[in-house]
Design a protein around this motif. Structure first.
Motif, PDB file in Angstrom:
ATOM      1  N   ASN A 629       0.822  -1.197   0.000  1.00  0.00           N
ATOM      2  CA  ASN A 629       0.000   0.000   0.000  1.00  0.00           C
ATOM      3  C   ASN A 629       0.857   1.250   0.000  1.00  0.00           C
ATOM      4  O   ASN A 629       1.997   1.239   0.472  1.00  0.00           O
ATOM      5  CB  ASN A 629      -0.901   0.043   1.247  1.00  0.00           C
ATOM      6  CG  ASN A 629      -2.178  -0.732   1.056  1.00  0.00           C
ATOM      7  OD1 ASN A 629      -3.057  -0.349   0.304  1.00  0.00           O
ATOM      8  ND2 ASN A 629      -2.268  -1.859   1.754  1.00  0.00           N
ATOM      9  N   ARG A 630       0.284   2.336  -0.508  1.00  0.00           N
ATOM     10  CA  ARG A 630       0.914   3.639  -0.353  1.00  0.00           C
ATOM     11  C   ARG A 630       0.746   4.109   1.094  1.00  0.00           C
ATOM     12  O   ARG A 630      -0.331   4.003   1.658  1.00  0.00           O
ATOM     13  CB  ARG A 630       0.271   4.671  -1.272  1.00  0.00           C
ATOM     14  CG  ARG A 630       0.529   4.455  -2.750  1.00  0.00           C
ATOM     15  CD  ARG A 630      -0.047   5.603  -3.550  1.00  0.00           C
ATOM     16  NE  ARG A 630       0.147   5.406  -4.972  1.00  0.00           N
ATOM     17  CZ  ARG A 630      -0.205   6.301  -5.900  1.00  0.00           C
ATOM     18  NH1 ARG A 630      -0.756   7.443  -5.521  1.00  0.00           N
ATOM     19  NH2 ARG A 630      -0.003   6.051  -7.175  1.00  0.00           N
ATOM     20  N   VAL A 631       1.819   4.617   1.665  1.00  0.00           N
ATOM     21  CA  VAL A 631       1.742   5.224   2.995  1.00  0.00           C
ATOM     22  C   VAL A 631       2.329   6.628   2.897  1.00  0.00           C
ATOM     23  O   VAL A 631       3.287   6.874   2.161  1.00  0.00           O
ATOM     24  CB  VAL A 631       2.490   4.394   4.049  1.00  0.00           C
ATOM     25  CG1 VAL A 631       1.786   3.078   4.291  1.00  0.00           C
ATOM     26  CG2 VAL A 631       3.936   4.146   3.645  1.00  0.00           C
ATOM     27  N   GLY A 650      -0.218  -4.620   5.609  1.00  0.00           N
ATOM     28  CA  GLY A 650      -1.435  -5.172   6.203  1.00  0.00           C
ATOM     29  C   GLY A 650      -2.226  -6.018   5.237  1.00  0.00           C
ATOM     30  O   GLY A 650      -1.674  -6.755   4.430  1.00  0.00           O
ATOM     31  N   LYS A 651      -3.547  -5.891   5.309  1.00  0.00           N
ATOM     32  CA  LYS A 651      -4.425  -6.715   4.494  1.00  0.00           C
ATOM     33  C   LYS A 651      -5.517  -5.875   3.865  1.00  0.00           C
ATOM     34  O   LYS A 651      -5.873  -4.800   4.351  1.00  0.00           O
ATOM     35  CB  LYS A 651      -5.040  -7.837   5.329  1.00  0.00           C
ATOM     36  CG  LYS A 651      -5.964  -7.373   6.449  1.00  0.00           C
ATOM     37  CD  LYS A 651      -6.620  -8.540   7.169  1.00  0.00           C
ATOM     38  CE  LYS A 651      -5.621  -9.459   7.809  1.00  0.00           C
ATOM     39  NZ  LYS A 651      -6.261 -10.562   8.555  1.00  0.00           N
ATOM     40  N   GLU A 652      -6.059  -6.410   2.769  1.00  0.00           N
ATOM     41  CA  GLU A 652      -7.179  -5.789   2.077  1.00  0.00           C
ATOM     42  C   GLU A 652      -8.264  -6.836   1.857  1.00  0.00           C
ATOM     43  O   GLU A 652      -7.966  -7.982   1.506  1.00  0.00           O
ATOM     44  CB  GLU A 652      -6.748  -5.209   0.727  1.00  0.00           C
ATOM     45  CG  GLU A 652      -5.755  -4.081   0.816  1.00  0.00           C
ATOM     46  CD  GLU A 652      -5.411  -3.517  -0.554  1.00  0.00           C
ATOM     47  OE1 GLU A 652      -6.042  -3.948  -1.532  1.00  0.00           O
ATOM     48  OE2 GLU A 652      -4.515  -2.668  -0.645  1.00  0.00           O
ATOM     49  N   GLN A 685      -0.384  -0.636   9.123  1.00  0.00           N
ATOM     50  CA  GLN A 685       0.347   0.163  10.101  1.00  0.00           C
ATOM     51  C   GLN A 685       0.805   1.481   9.475  1.00  0.00           C
ATOM     52  O   GLN A 685       1.392   1.486   8.392  1.00  0.00           O
ATOM     53  CB  GLN A 685       1.553  -0.614  10.613  1.00  0.00           C
ATOM     54  CG  GLN A 685       1.205  -1.900  11.337  1.00  0.00           C
ATOM     55  CD  GLN A 685       0.429  -1.638  12.609  1.00  0.00           C
ATOM     56  OE1 GLN A 685       0.823  -0.781  13.425  1.00  0.00           O
ATOM     57  NE2 GLN A 685      -0.669  -2.340  12.785  1.00  0.00           N
ATOM     58  N   VAL A 686       0.541   2.596  10.183  1.00  0.00           N
ATOM     59  CA  VAL A 686       0.966   3.912   9.727  1.00  0.00           C
ATOM     60  C   VAL A 686       1.588   4.662  10.907  1.00  0.00           C
ATOM     61  O   VAL A 686       1.516   4.222  12.062  1.00  0.00           O
ATOM     62  CB  VAL A 686      -0.212   4.726   9.144  1.00  0.00           C
ATOM     63  CG1 VAL A 686      -0.787   4.043   7.927  1.00  0.00           C
ATOM     64  CG2 VAL A 686      -1.280   4.957  10.200  1.00  0.00           C
ATOM     65  N   GLU A 731      -8.974   4.468  -0.021  1.00  0.00           N
ATOM     66  CA  GLU A 731      -7.573   4.140   0.198  1.00  0.00           C
ATOM     67  C   GLU A 731      -7.320   4.037   1.698  1.00  0.00           C
ATOM     68  O   GLU A 731      -8.183   4.385   2.501  1.00  0.00           O
ATOM     69  CB  GLU A 731      -6.665   5.195  -0.432  1.00  0.00           C
ATOM     70  CG  GLU A 731      -6.760   5.245  -1.945  1.00  0.00           C
ATOM     71  CD  GLU A 731      -5.692   6.128  -2.560  1.00  0.00           C
ATOM     72  OE1 GLU A 731      -5.007   6.840  -1.802  1.00  0.00           O
ATOM     73  OE2 GLU A 731      -5.535   6.090  -3.795  1.00  0.00           O
ATOM     74  N   LEU A 732      -6.118   3.584   2.065  1.00  0.00           N
ATOM     75  CA  LEU A 732      -5.815   3.389   3.475  1.00  0.00           C
ATOM     76  C   LEU A 732      -5.928   4.694   4.257  1.00  0.00           C
ATOM     77  O   LEU A 732      -6.433   4.713   5.382  1.00  0.00           O
ATOM     78  CB  LEU A 732      -4.402   2.807   3.637  1.00  0.00           C
ATOM     79  CG  LEU A 732      -3.942   2.571   5.076  1.00  0.00           C
ATOM     80  CD1 LEU A 732      -4.834   1.546   5.776  1.00  0.00           C
ATOM     81  CD2 LEU A 732      -2.481   2.138   5.100  1.00  0.00           C
TER      82      LEU A 732
END
Length: 874
Positions: A629-631, A650-652, A685-686, A731-732
């Motif tokens: 993912n983009r963070v 993580g998960k989607e 996680q961010v 998005e996240l």
């Protein structure tokens, strides 16, 4: 009324014929079909492309008495078998909706022998009856066992456009304003061209699609449930773009050109075939122009300091894209065939923008800047393939396929800081050169086991190398460029070798069930070095199972259930450690340490024909572990900039449905459309407000839809209307905005359809479409809007030259497919095709003869019999 009466009469006759076939509910025993041990078998194919035809009707008669003996329909592989035949001479009638009927006479059964007719080809229908014309047309949408097919050549609005315009009309697909593709909400898809990999897809799918003229595309296949024979890459599925080609004898030359407010195109393609040898060539180019306005506001919190930045920019885009190819095929003998292709792609894209930025620290203006930014993306790609095919008997084949693919690209920009009176104060230059190269070798074997089973096995090796060499340079108004010591130059050497083996088994059983299962093993070896320091990325192995089940619920309805596991390897932009600071407030950098993600997919679908309506409904679920993912997080406490990178965090999860319908309101007026909706949950996680990690979670509905209608008139006139809409995407750390498009076009065919002239308008009611995106987290927020000036009017002209002769023999090929790498809407590491599987694109003659010499000697008599029988049926 005459048209309607004729159509109803033909449908009634078809149904009546089917009702008489043995095995149907109203079958009439003939008394002759089970008295012997003779057998007639073969396969039915579409003549132009060699595509197998399911549900073709075969009716067997005594040659002399014309008495009905037996009948059947072809299976999902186009195969048929008529057994238990007594000795004698027979006549076989083959028919299929939208294709010309074919009759094969003088079929001799003696001493209980078996006649293998090989491949029987049917031509597209075009039958004239007095003043009434019935034209057989391929359906706009077709459904296969594992894929949905969109016949793009029927799209008149796309003339003069590119592949992006076509993709927006393909069911299940969504395309954003930049041309990035997604399938069922996931951009992790593999894009193929004629079942072959290509490095033109390696750097940027969006750019590569602009290289392919819409006039060149015959159809688009959306493979939602790939079997084990496909490479494991592409979490959501595989997109296969089939371009137009000619397999007939003679020569063919097609010229197409167009001019419009936003783009112009010029293309020339042709082929020549004589006997065992065929040659093809093609050249297509497109230039486009566009403008955009962007506005961004973002707020960051870093070490207790609050930053607010506001940015505006006006941009102008210019691009030139080209694609050129030269290919050959040769029949060594009746069972061995060889083919090869050389393809070259070129991209020249540039953007000029004037960008103003203001940064406030704790509500006090910290700095303001005005920058003139010129960026370029140039590349050249080469694909060379050589394929060999050996046919032992119908459906039993062995092939060897090889491919060399290379893409050289540079992605550079120069940024000039300007004073209030637009004088250059200083400049920053970024050079980012990359090389993507791969060699692929694969072999496949397929064989039937009786009439109900097919066994496939294959192996493959991909040897891939990606290099990136980047540097920053600075200059003042009085000094030339020199290396920027604050931004060191760097390199990335990323080697990736993949070995794979698979086996697949297909079984048809009583009750109209078909099972296709398989397992694939892949071993990935990685050797990565950044700035001459080794990156520790372990090698890994994956076992990838797949299972597809289909059940016919009557002659018009099919139920399908599919499960597969997929791998998603990172693509080049996600790996590239070059720091992209074109936008001073939105900085991007890749992560060479990324590892692949694993996705489990399951889908349940039903398709049916309800009178004049084709309906497809499916539900799907998707679970991705170790998701890439983009963070985003604040860069520092002064600049107010946000840094974007990629992590396995993580998960989607996604659960949704697709609905599509195609309705024939009249024989010349169709309307089709559908919608996609799914609920997505993203977790990872961010960075938190105090600098530690915390779990972030976002969820919501995503949706999109399309609607298209086409009407054909007399004298070659036709009109088409189209609309497309994509809603926001979760998005996240926020969501991306939605947008829509629409168009209206008119086309006129002339000179017996050798030429056409058309005009089309897109988004003509306004100057553009405004897309808004929102990103949020505890430590930053961003609001971004982009107004794209995409209003367009274009005029297109096409003309065909040449003389072609239809041949009964079909040509086949097997070719390399690499679909094992992540291919999002932007950069990817490698070209994308489905592994160890083979496309049947028209090279090589099928072993055996369909009609005996005696039948050829009676060709004139057969024509008279066909005309007589057609009159009787009417």
């Amino acid at each position: 009324m005459k048209n309607v009466f004729l159509i109803i009469t033909n449908l009634f006759l078809c149904l009546s014929t089917y009702a008489q076939l043995p095995g149907t509910a109203s079958a009439t025993p003939t008394g002759n079909s089970i008295k012997g041990k003779g057998k007639i078998m073969g396969a039915v194919l579409e003549a132009e492309e060699g595509i197998t035809l399911e549900f073709a009707t075969l009716t067997l008669f005594h040659q002399q008495s014309e008495k009905l003996i037996d009948g059947t329909i072809t299976d999902n592989k186009g195969k048929f078998s008529l057994a238990g035949l007594a000795d004698g001479t027979y006549k076989l009638e083959i028919s299929h909706l939208s294709y010309e009927k074919k009759i094969i006479s003088e079929l001799l059964i003696e001493k209980g022998n078996t006649l293998d007719l090989g491949d029987i080809t049917l031509n597209g229908a075009a039958l004239t009856l007095d003043e009434v014309t019935i034209s057989g047309q391929t359906s706009l949408i077709e459904e296969k066992v594992d894929r949905l097919v969109y016949n793009a050549e029927k799209d008149i609005l796309a003339k003069g456009g590119d592949a992006t315009d076509v993709m927006r009309k393909v069911p299940l697909l969504q395309v954003d304003l930049e041309g990035n593709l997604s399938l069922r909400g996931s951009s992790n898809i593999r894009v193929l061209i004629n079942n072959k990999p290509s490095t033109i897809m390696a750097a940027s799918v969006a750019d590569a699609l602009k290289m392919i003229p819409a006039d060149m595309i015959k159809k688009v296949e959306v493979i939602t449930s790939p079997s084990a024979k496909y490479d494991a890459e592409g979490s959501a599925g595989i997109i296969n773009i089939i371009t137009k080609k000619n397999n007939l004898e003679g020569y063919y030359l097609n010229l197409n050109t167009g001019i419009g407010l936003r783009g112009s195109n010029l293309g020339l393609n042709g082929s020549y075939r004589k006997g065992k040898f065929g040659l093809s060539l093609g050249g297509h180019g497109r230039a486009f122009y566009n403008k955009a306005e962007t506005e961004m506001t973002q707020m960051t919190t870093f070490n207790g300091i609050r930053n607010l930045s506001h940015q505006q920019a006006d941009a102008t885009d210019n691009g030139i894209f080209g694609r050129y190819s030269l290919g050959f095929d040769y029949d060594i003998d009746k069972t061995q065939f060889i083919s090869g292709n050389v393809r070259y792609g070129i991209r020249r894209f540039s953007r000029d923008q004037l960008q103003s930025t203001e940064v406030f620290v704790n509500e006090v203006l910290q700095n303001s800047s005005l920058r003139d930014i010129s960026s370029t993306r140039y590349s050249g790609s080469v694909d060379v393939n050589l394929d060999y095919l050996k046919v032992f008997k119908p459906q039993q084949e062995w092939s060897i396929s090889t491919l060399y693919s290379r893409d050289d690209m540079n992605n550079n920009f120069v940024s000039d800081n300007l004073s209030d009176n637009n004088e250059v104060l200083n400049s920053l230059k970024n050079r980012d050169n990359s090389l993507n190269q791969e060699v692929t070798v694969q072999t496949d074997f397929i064989t039937p086991i009786g009439d109900k089973q097919i066994f496939e096995v294959g192996a493959k090796g991909i040897f891939r190398m990606v290099n990136s060499d980047y540097s920053y340079l600075v200059a003042t108004a009085s000094e030339d460029f020199s290396l920027d010591i604050s931004r060191p130059a760097g390199t990335l050497d990323y080697g990736q070798n993949v070995t794979a083996a698979y086996t697949s088994y297909t079984l048809s059983v009583a009750g109209d069930y078909t099972f296709k299962g398989g397992v694939r093993w892949e071993r990935t070896y990685i050797d990565a070095t950044q700035d001459e320091s080794e990156i520790e990325i372990p090698d890994y192995s994956n076992i990838v199972p797949s299972l597809n089940i289909s059940k016919k619920l009557g002659p018009k309805t099919t139920l399908k259930l599919g499960y597969n596991r997929r791998i998603q390897r990172p693509w080049l932009r996600q790996l590239n450690p070059n720091v992209d600071v074109q936008n001073s407030q939105d900085i991007q950098v890749g992560n060479p340490k990324l590892t692949p993600e694993l996705t489990d997919n399951i889908e349940l679908g039903v398709s049916t024909n309800l009178k004049k309506t084709y309906l497809n409904v499916s539900v799907f679920g998707r679970l991705t572990e170790n998701a890439i993912n983009r963070v985003r997080y604040p860069l520092d406490s002064i600049s107010g900039a946000i840094l974007t990178t990629y992590e396995n965090i993580g998960k989607e999860k996604a659960l949704g449905t697709n609905v599509f319908a195609n309705v024939y309101l009249t024989p010349t007026w169709t309307i089709n459309g559908g919608f996609d909706i799914y609920y997505a949950t993203i977790e990872g996680q961010v960075q938190s407000i105090n600098g530690t990690s915390e779990t972030a979670k976002n969820s919501g509905y995503n949706f999109g839809g399309r609607l298209m209608s086409q009407v054909s008139f007399n004298s070659g006139w036709s009109i088409q209307a189209f609309s497309f809409m994509r809603g926001r995407r979760v998005e996240l750390q926020g969501s991306r905005g939605g947008f829509g498009m629409y168009g209206l076009g008119m086309n006129k065919d002339f000179n017996n359809k050798k030429g056409s002239l058309g005009i089309a308008a897109e988004n003509f009611a306004g100057k553009g479409w405004n897309v808004r995106s929102e990103l949020n987290s505890p430590i930053f927020s961003q609001s971004n809007s982009m107004l794209l000036f995409n209003r367009n009017i274009k005029v297109n002209f096409t003309y065909k030259f040449g003389t072609l002769e239809m041949k009964d023999a079909r040509r086949k090929t097997r070719s390399v497919r690499n679909d094992d790498l992540m291919q999002g809407g932007n950069d990817s590491m490698g070209g994308g095709n489905s592994g160890a599987s083979v496309g049947r694109q028209g090279q090589g003659r099928r072993a055996g003869k369909v009609v005996k010499k005696a039948a050829k000697d009676k060709k004139k008599a057969l024509k008279k019999r066909v005309k007589k029988q057609e009159k009787e049926h009417r």
